[in-house]
Design an enzyme around this catalytic site. Sequence first.
Site: not given
Length: 334
Positions: A117, A199, A202
């Site tokens: 992130k 993975k 979204k």
Amino acid sequence: MAENRKRILSGIQPSGALTLGNYVGALRNWVELSKDENYEAYFMLADMHTITVRQDPKEFRKNAMDLLALFMASGLDPKRSPIFFQSHVPAHAMLGWVLVCNTYMGELSRMTQYKDKAQKHAANLNAGLFTYPSLMAADILLYQADLVPVGQDQSQHLEITRDLANRFNNAYSPTFKVPEAYIPKVGARIMSLQDPTQKMSKSDPNENGYILLLDPIDKIVKKIKRAVTDSGSEIRRGEGKEGIENLMSIYSAVTNKSMDNIEAEFEGMGYGDFKSAVAEAVVETVRPIQERYAELIKNKDYLKQVYKSGAETAGRTAMKTVSKVYRKIGFIEP
Ligand code: TYM
């Protein structure tokens, strides 16, 4: 029975539309576990975690209500298991801070989700992204959860939760149940349909990589038919066959057939036929969820009743733990 039932807690962030990965890796298992008389389950919409990435308030609100409706459309029964917004239960912030003060910088900086992130959100590298695992530990430990059903990507967060529970129990006295992760054997890590080394997420810029539970049916079928496979022709697991194996996992999860059975069922058949079967099975799972969702989302009063009563029940359970913790660390009782 009621007294010694095991506790379950899990959560999903309302950070966008729900993917088939979230459903297969987590939500589907919640539904199964919540039907088991031996468990008492709490399900959370982890909205406080979502603001570690800046949200558009209007969209955030919509995503939150959509996710609540999808929880129920997928089969969670709020009469059986409280469903609540994290931000409605102050105990999360209350214990979260205590745990932040018991978490080491070193262990937080080793979290792979933080590292990921931090790269993606370099312009808003806020402290919440860093201390996220301490809040997640609070979410779990507040409910004295025995079991936390999640996908593979959360296993590191479960480890730090266990470490924090043990650290606190050793420093003060036994206070927290040390929870176990419940990671499904099949479907714990659904991969992108366009790049089976990544993975399914979204946040993938290529929308063909993921399936959303609320994608129109024809779009779901197209995405599966376009899924990246390999130059071979056999429907089986193995080196270089990650794309096919991913489709097999999806098929396995939605049909409950084992991977071995799937290999046998499709022996001698081509990728085209297999993809059609996967698409059909996914559609069969998703269509009724979409239909129930469409009904639920219209009924805002009912949704409100669900999350209000969920927060009341969750809050009562959670505050018991907070009171214990506050007493043990030496805060003066109010
Ligand atoms: P989140 O919102 O990213 O994901 C929700 C759940 O979906 C699973 N998942 C997947 N499973 C299989 N394949 C995939 N491609 C896939 N993508 C996501 C995740 O493993 C997760 O179980 N930190 C958590 C939310 C959270 C939480 C908690 C979970 C906050 N507090 C307490 C459990 C307990 C998260 O961001 O999940």
